[in-house]
Design an enzyme around this catalytic site. Structure first.
Site, PDB file in Angstrom:
ATOM      1  N   ASP A 193       0.475   4.039  -0.973  1.00 45.16           N
ATOM      2  CA  ASP A 193       1.636   3.153  -0.234  1.00 45.16           C
ATOM      3  C   ASP A 193       2.317   3.427  -1.341  1.00 45.16           C
ATOM      4  OD1 ASP A 193       2.875   1.615   2.152  1.00 45.16           O
ATOM      5  OD2 ASP A 193       2.907   0.490  -0.034  1.00 45.16           O
ATOM      6  N   ILE A 194       3.404   2.425  -2.056  1.00 43.25           N
ATOM      7  CA  ILE A 194       4.484   2.661  -2.730  1.00 43.25           C
ATOM      8  C   ILE A 194       4.280   1.452  -3.016  1.00 43.25           C
ATOM      9  CG2 ILE A 194       6.932   2.109  -2.235  1.00 43.25           C
ATOM     10  CD1 ILE A 194       8.616   3.632  -3.936  1.00 43.25           C
ATOM     11  N   HIS A 248       2.675   5.113  11.108  1.00 41.29           N
ATOM     12  CA  HIS A 248       2.635   5.640   9.768  1.00 41.29           C
ATOM     13  C   HIS A 248       0.657   5.066  10.452  1.00 41.29           C
ATOM     14  CE1 HIS A 248       5.565   3.145   9.436  1.00 41.29           C
ATOM     15  NE2 HIS A 248       4.155   2.157   8.409  1.00 41.29           N
TER      16      HIS A 248
HETATM   17  P1  AMP Z   1       5.901  -0.675   7.833  1.00 41.18           P
HETATM   18  O1  AMP Z   1       6.179  -1.841   7.082  1.00 41.18           O
HETATM   19  O2  AMP Z   1       4.302  -1.092   8.786  1.00 41.18           O
HETATM   20  O3  AMP Z   1       6.206   0.465   8.463  1.00 41.18           O
HETATM   21  O4  AMP Z   1       5.133  -0.208   6.436  1.00 41.18           O
HETATM   22  C1  AMP Z   1       5.433   1.380   5.981  1.00 41.18           C
HETATM   23  C2  AMP Z   1       5.047   0.968   4.590  1.00 41.18           C
HETATM   24  O5  AMP Z   1       5.285   1.502   3.636  1.00 41.18           O
HETATM   25  C3  AMP Z   1       5.240  -0.171   3.355  1.00 41.18           C
HETATM   26  O6  AMP Z   1       4.274  -0.040   3.817  1.00 41.18           O
HETATM   27  C4  AMP Z   1       5.900   0.316   2.391  1.00 41.18           C
HETATM   28  O7  AMP Z   1       5.925   0.193   0.707  1.00 41.18           O
HETATM   29  C5  AMP Z   1       5.386   2.074   2.710  1.00 41.18           C
HETATM   30  N1  AMP Z   1       6.376   2.736   1.799  1.00 41.18           N
HETATM   31  C6  AMP Z   1       7.929   2.663   1.852  1.00 41.18           C
HETATM   32  N2  AMP Z   1       8.397   3.165   0.625  1.00 41.18           N
HETATM   33  C7  AMP Z   1       7.613   4.093   0.338  1.00 41.18           C
HETATM   34  C8  AMP Z   1       7.410   5.284  -0.510  1.00 41.18           C
HETATM   35  N3  AMP Z   1       8.520   5.916  -0.844  1.00 41.18           N
HETATM   36  N4  AMP Z   1       6.420   5.979  -0.540  1.00 41.18           N
HETATM   37  C9  AMP Z   1       5.542   5.495  -0.110  1.00 41.18           C
HETATM   38  N5  AMP Z   1       5.336   4.329   0.823  1.00 41.18           N
HETATM   39  C10 AMP Z   1       6.542   4.024   0.935  1.00 41.18           C
END
Ligand code: AMP
Length: 114
Positions: free
Chosen positions: A30-31, A100
């Site tokens: 996760d970023i 996810h």
């Molecule tokens: P959710 O809020 O459950 O939809 O989770 C989405 C997740 O994706 C969050 O924890 C973000 O930090 C993560 N996220 C968003 N963009 C990226 C990215 N480019 N690379 C990795 N994780 C990401």
């Protein structure tokens, strides 16, 4: 359907650190990690939310959980404990509409969650 950010990562249009990949599923860091270990297990099939799951996706979800279990073991968090989370729709905090499974570990988690 417009490509999700996760599909763009899968197609290497956007960089990410991959932890796992097979023909159906991939996992990335996760970023914006919410715990020392925070990995997202993602199906290659772009399903917007858990509400959109079809009966034929049952095996895919089971496989995602199996992969989360394996990664937790590899990362050394399996015995202490970890959390697996699907956020479903905005009210639960979903921000990326491509399902996810969050794997979070490496710290103590409270219950109930915030
Ligand atoms: P959710 O809020 O459950 O939809 O989770 C989405 C997740 O994706 C969050 O924890 C973000 O930090 C993560 N996220 C968003 N963009 C990226 C990215 N480019 N690379 C990795 N994780 C990401």
């Amino acid at each position: 359907m417009e490509k999700s950010i996760f599909t763009r990562i899968l197609e290497r249009e956007i960089p990410a650190t991959f932890e796992y990949e097979d023909d159906e599923i991939f996992a990335i860091n996760d970023i914006a990690p919410k715990a020392p270990t925070h990995i997202l297990i993602i199906p290659k099939k772009q399903i917007p939310t858990i509400n959109d799951l079809q009966p034929e996706d049952t095996g895919l979800i089971g496989k995602m959980v199996q992969i989360a279990k394996s990664i937790a073991k590899q990362k050394g968090i399996a015995d202490d404990g970890y959390r697996l989370v699907f956020n479903v729709n905005e009210g639960a905090g979903q921000t990326v509409f491509h399902i996810h499974l969050h794997l979070l570990g490496g710290r103590i988690f409270n219950w109930p969650p915030g």
